[in-house]
Design a protein around this motif. Structure first.
Motif, PDB file in Angstrom:
ATOM      1  N   ARG A  43       0.868  -1.165   0.000  1.00  0.00           N
ATOM      2  CA  ARG A  43       0.000   0.000   0.000  1.00  0.00           C
ATOM      3  C   ARG A  43       0.911   1.223   0.000  1.00  0.00           C
ATOM      4  O   ARG A  43       2.115   1.127   0.275  1.00  0.00           O
ATOM      5  N   THR A  44       0.356   2.369  -0.304  1.00  0.00           N
ATOM      6  CA  THR A  44       1.153   3.588  -0.330  1.00  0.00           C
ATOM      7  C   THR A  44       1.110   4.254   1.039  1.00  0.00           C
ATOM      8  O   THR A  44       0.038   4.599   1.539  1.00  0.00           O
ATOM      9  N   GLU A  45       2.276   4.402   1.640  1.00  0.00           N
ATOM     10  CA  GLU A  45       2.380   5.048   2.940  1.00  0.00           C
ATOM     11  C   GLU A  45       2.945   6.450   2.791  1.00  0.00           C
ATOM     12  O   GLU A  45       3.862   6.683   2.004  1.00  0.00           O
ATOM     13  N   LEU A  46       2.372   7.361   3.538  1.00  0.00           N
ATOM     14  CA  LEU A  46       2.945   8.695   3.651  1.00  0.00           C
ATOM     15  C   LEU A  46       3.894   8.662   4.840  1.00  0.00           C
ATOM     16  O   LEU A  46       3.461   8.581   5.984  1.00  0.00           O
ATOM     17  N   ARG A  47       5.213   8.705   4.574  1.00  0.00           N
ATOM     18  CA  ARG A  47       6.202   8.529   5.640  1.00  0.00           C
ATOM     19  C   ARG A  47       6.691   9.843   6.211  1.00  0.00           C
ATOM     20  O   ARG A  47       7.274   9.865   7.300  1.00  0.00           O
ATOM     21  N   ALA A  48       6.518  10.940   5.491  1.00  0.00           N
ATOM     22  CA  ALA A  48       7.019  12.220   6.003  1.00  0.00           C
ATOM     23  C   ALA A  48       6.265  13.379   5.379  1.00  0.00           C
ATOM     24  O   ALA A  48       5.848  13.324   4.220  1.00  0.00           O
ATOM     25  N   VAL A  49       6.087  14.433   6.176  1.00  0.00           N
ATOM     26  CA  VAL A  49       5.554  15.710   5.704  1.00  0.00           C
ATOM     27  C   VAL A  49       6.462  16.782   6.286  1.00  0.00           C
ATOM     28  O   VAL A  49       6.465  17.019   7.497  1.00  0.00           O
ATOM     29  N   THR A  50       7.245  17.422   5.434  1.00  0.00           N
ATOM     30  CA  THR A  50       8.242  18.394   5.894  1.00  0.00           C
ATOM     31  C   THR A  50       8.063  19.711   5.164  1.00  0.00           C
ATOM     32  O   THR A  50       7.208  19.842   4.275  1.00  0.00           O
ATOM     33  N   GLY A  51       8.894  20.678   5.503  1.00  0.00           N
ATOM     34  CA  GLY A  51       8.894  21.936   4.776  1.00  0.00           C
ATOM     35  C   GLY A  51       9.395  21.728   3.353  1.00  0.00           C
ATOM     36  O   GLY A  51      10.106  20.765   3.065  1.00  0.00           O
ATOM     37  N   PRO A  52       9.058  22.641   2.439  1.00  0.00           N
ATOM     38  CA  PRO A  52       9.428  22.456   1.032  1.00  0.00           C
ATOM     39  C   PRO A  52      10.928  22.479   0.782  1.00  0.00           C
ATOM     40  O   PRO A  52      11.398  21.929  -0.226  1.00  0.00           O
ATOM     41  N   ASP A  53      11.699  23.079   1.678  1.00  0.00           N
ATOM     42  CA  ASP A  53      13.148  23.153   1.502  1.00  0.00           C
ATOM     43  C   ASP A  53      13.892  22.068   2.277  1.00  0.00           C
ATOM     44  O   ASP A  53      15.116  22.139   2.432  1.00  0.00           O
ATOM     45  N   TYR A  54      13.162  21.078   2.765  1.00  0.00           N
ATOM     46  CA  TYR A  54      13.810  19.988   3.503  1.00  0.00           C
ATOM     47  C   TYR A  54      14.842  19.304   2.606  1.00  0.00           C
ATOM     48  O   TYR A  54      14.546  18.857   1.496  1.00  0.00           O
ATOM     49  N   GLY A  55      16.078  19.226   3.073  1.00  0.00           N
ATOM     50  CA  GLY A  55      17.158  18.616   2.290  1.00  0.00           C
ATOM     51  C   GLY A  55      17.318  17.151   2.646  1.00  0.00           C
ATOM     52  O   GLY A  55      18.051  16.816   3.581  1.00  0.00           O
ATOM     53  N   ARG A  56      16.639  16.301   1.928  1.00  0.00           N
ATOM     54  CA  ARG A  56      16.634  14.870   2.277  1.00  0.00           C
ATOM     55  C   ARG A  56      17.961  14.204   1.924  1.00  0.00           C
ATOM     56  O   ARG A  56      18.428  14.289   0.793  1.00  0.00           O
ATOM     57  N   ILE A  57      18.555  13.562   2.898  1.00  0.00           N
ATOM     58  CA  ILE A  57      19.678  12.643   2.686  1.00  0.00           C
ATOM     59  C   ILE A  57      19.108  11.254   2.936  1.00  0.00           C
ATOM     60  O   ILE A  57      18.655  10.944   4.035  1.00  0.00           O
ATOM     61  N   HIS A  58      19.100  10.432   1.912  1.00  0.00           N
ATOM     62  CA  HIS A  58      18.493   9.114   2.043  1.00  0.00           C
ATOM     63  C   HIS A  58      19.325   8.230   2.967  1.00  0.00           C
ATOM     64  O   HIS A  58      20.561   8.333   3.013  1.00  0.00           O
ATOM     65  N   ASP A  59      18.643   7.347   3.670  1.00  0.00           N
ATOM     66  CA  ASP A  59      19.332   6.437   4.581  1.00  0.00           C
ATOM     67  C   ASP A  59      20.370   5.591   3.852  1.00  0.00           C
ATOM     68  O   ASP A  59      21.457   5.331   4.379  1.00  0.00           O
ATOM     69  N   PHE A  60      20.064   5.159   2.644  1.00  0.00           N
ATOM     70  CA  PHE A  60      21.010   4.301   1.923  1.00  0.00           C
ATOM     71  C   PHE A  60      22.284   5.048   1.573  1.00  0.00           C
ATOM     72  O   PHE A  60      23.356   4.438   1.432  1.00  0.00           O
ATOM     73  N   GLU A  61      22.214   6.382   1.432  1.00  0.00           N
ATOM     74  CA  GLU A  61      23.419   7.155   1.114  1.00  0.00           C
ATOM     75  C   GLU A  61      24.412   7.094   2.267  1.00  0.00           C
ATOM     76  O   GLU A  61      25.628   7.009   2.044  1.00  0.00           O
ATOM     77  N   LEU A  62      23.911   7.173   3.499  1.00  0.00           N
ATOM     78  CA  LEU A  62      24.798   7.041   4.653  1.00  0.00           C
ATOM     79  C   LEU A  62      25.373   5.628   4.728  1.00  0.00           C
ATOM     80  O   LEU A  62      26.566   5.453   4.978  1.00  0.00           O
ATOM     81  N   VAL A  63      24.547   4.620   4.517  1.00  0.00           N
ATOM     82  CA  VAL A  63      25.031   3.237   4.565  1.00  0.00           C
ATOM     83  C   VAL A  63      26.103   3.021   3.505  1.00  0.00           C
ATOM     84  O   VAL A  63      27.130   2.373   3.762  1.00  0.00           O
ATOM     85  N   GLU A  64      25.910   3.558   2.319  1.00  0.00           N
ATOM     86  CA  GLU A  64      26.912   3.414   1.253  1.00  0.00           C
ATOM     87  C   GLU A  64      28.230   4.071   1.638  1.00  0.00           C
ATOM     88  O   GLU A  64      29.309   3.541   1.331  1.00  0.00           O
ATOM     89  N   ALA A  65      28.164   5.235   2.299  1.00  0.00           N
ATOM     90  CA  ALA A  65      29.393   5.904   2.738  1.00  0.00           C
ATOM     91  C   ALA A  65      30.147   5.027   3.727  1.00  0.00           C
ATOM     92  O   ALA A  65      31.387   4.962   3.702  1.00  0.00           O
ATOM     93  N   VAL A  66      29.419   4.345   4.609  1.00  0.00           N
ATOM     94  CA  VAL A  66      30.061   3.439   5.562  1.00  0.00           C
ATOM     95  C   VAL A  66      30.611   2.208   4.855  1.00  0.00           C
ATOM     96  O   VAL A  66      31.715   1.732   5.164  1.00  0.00           O
ATOM     97  N   GLN A  67      29.881   1.682   3.883  1.00  0.00           N
ATOM     98  CA  GLN A  67      30.349   0.493   3.156  1.00  0.00           C
ATOM     99  C   GLN A  67      31.666   0.755   2.434  1.00  0.00           C
ATOM    100  O   GLN A  67      32.468  -0.165   2.270  1.00  0.00           O
TER     101      GLN A  67
END
Length: 399
Positions: free
Chosen positions: A148-172
């Motif tokens: 199903r489609t989940e709404l996971r976040a509602v933020t301000g329009p200028d919210y600078g999203r850093i995806h979780d996988f980007e951090l994991v990739e930096a650690v990898q």
């Protein structure tokens, strides 16, 4: 101590690990808090498994900017627990997560805790009123398709999203799979009965320090098969450290992105960090240019720490050990009183060092160790953190 080197590895004093002195340095409970509060479905046994989960989730997600006044709330009378939102130009309604519902309620100034107690139709009426009568503004939604489609976040329009996988990739990039294929791995366990830290412990749901939920990721790794010798303990045995770091992120706005690097002496079964020195932390808010800051500041800092020599840290420890600042009881009392410690605290700090080292404090390092030991006796967190902060400032001034 003359030449400093990363041992690779030294011969252990006991089979299966190294003798460590966790009475020195600070205790850090951040990882233990994560470990204690994570259910099994948020625990991962390798970085590959963790990455696959958060990467797949990201690929099934989309983000868009909408007007709050254009969001429609739907709630069925025959299902008092079900509430959906209809977003502009969407083909079907989305189900807000617990976190996203709270964000949306906060934006319109509604008490989320109260709305959650109401049947869905009543909560929907209140939320719709807030959206319709709220000063019209743009928000950024983050929706994920997973059955199903989940709404996971509602933020301000200028919210600078850093995806979780980007951090994991930096650690990898520095830690591989996090299971020992590189120097960096899930930590071992301290045996309190012997004082021996064993780096070679099977990674299980109970021991892992790789976590992800629907709102965040948290990772803690150590280089615990390559101890660093920093002088000697009172009995002549080596004072051993290991390098460690932890990092965290929330792509839905639940927390900042951050990472902390440090040296430590052991990790216990409850994942408390013992004997921590040289704690350094970077935090990045998810503002408009957060992704750029992550690429140019945080990720390179992690790589630098992973590949750096411990020479600077060791030189600081050596200098602190050698910098004698007090040779008499009067000198010791004056040194501490001039740095804001009360008469009672001064006596306790000197007593701590005398009990542990068999002699009164003389060097900067002695006083720092006495202060951190006294900090552990503080029952109030603010008092403990204040004393630990004063110890760190004292060590930072060496040289």
């Amino acid at each position: 101590m003359g030449v400093v080197e990363v041992l690779d590895p030294v011969a252990p004093t006991r089979a299966g690990g190294w003798k460590v002195d966790v009475s020195r340095g600070e205790r850090n409970g951040r990882v233990s808090s994560e470990w204690f509060n994570r259910p099994d479905d948020e625990r991962y046994l390798s970085l590959d498994d963790l990455w696959a989960n958060v990467k797949g989730r990201s690929e099934r997600s989309r983000s868009r900017v909408v007007q709050t006044a254009d969001i429609r709330v739907e709630a069925a009378r025959d299902n008092p627990e079900r509430l959906h939102l209809m977003l502009p130009k969407a083909q079907k309604p989305v189900a807000p997560t617990h976190w996203a519902f709270g964000q949306l309620a906060s934006i319109v100034g509604a008490p989320a805790s109260y709305l959650r107690q109401l049947p869905a139709p009543l909560a929907g009426i209140n939320l719709q009123y807030g959206l319709t009568n709220h000063r019209a503004e743009q928000v950024k939604t983050f929706e994920t398709e997973d059955g199903r489609t989940e709404l996971r976040a509602v933020t301000g329009p200028d919210y600078g999203r850093i995806h979780d996988f980007e951090l994991v990739e930096a650690v990898q990039r520095i830690a591989g799979n996090g299971t020992g294929d590189t120097r960096w791995k899930v930590p071992g366990v301290l045996d309190w009965s012997t004082g021996v830290y064993n780096p070679d412990v099977e990674i299980s749901r109970d021991t892992t320090t790789l976590y992800a939920s629907d709102r965040d990721v948290f990772l803690f790794l150590v280089d615990d098969r390559n101890p660093i010798e920093a002088g000697k303990l009172p009995d002549g045995s080596p004072d051993l450290y290991f390098r460690g770091f932890y990092c965290w992120n929330s792509e839905v706005g639940a927390k900042t992105l951050g990472m902390a690097s440090f040296y430590l002496r052991a990790v216990c079964q409850n994942r408390n960090l013992w004997g921590v020195e040289e704690f350094q932390e970077i935090k990045i808010r998810h503002s408009k240019y957060a992704a750029t800051r992550f690429a140019h500041e945080a990720a390179p800092a992690l790589t630098r720490f992973a590949n750096s020599s411990p020479q600077g840290f060791m030189n600081g420890i050596k200098a602190a050990r050698q910098q004698v600042v007090a040779r008499s009881d009067e000198d010791r009392a004056d040194f501490l009183r001039k740095r804001g410690f009360s008469k009672a605290e001064t006596g306790k700090i000197i007593e701590k060092v005398l009990m542990e080292e068999g002699r009164p404090p003389e060097s900067i390092f002695d006083f720092v160790q006495g202060i951190t030991r006294l900090a552990r006796d503080k029952t109030q967190q603010d008092a403990r953190l204040d004393m630990e902060g004063r110890a760190k400032k004292l060590l930072d001034r060496v040289g």
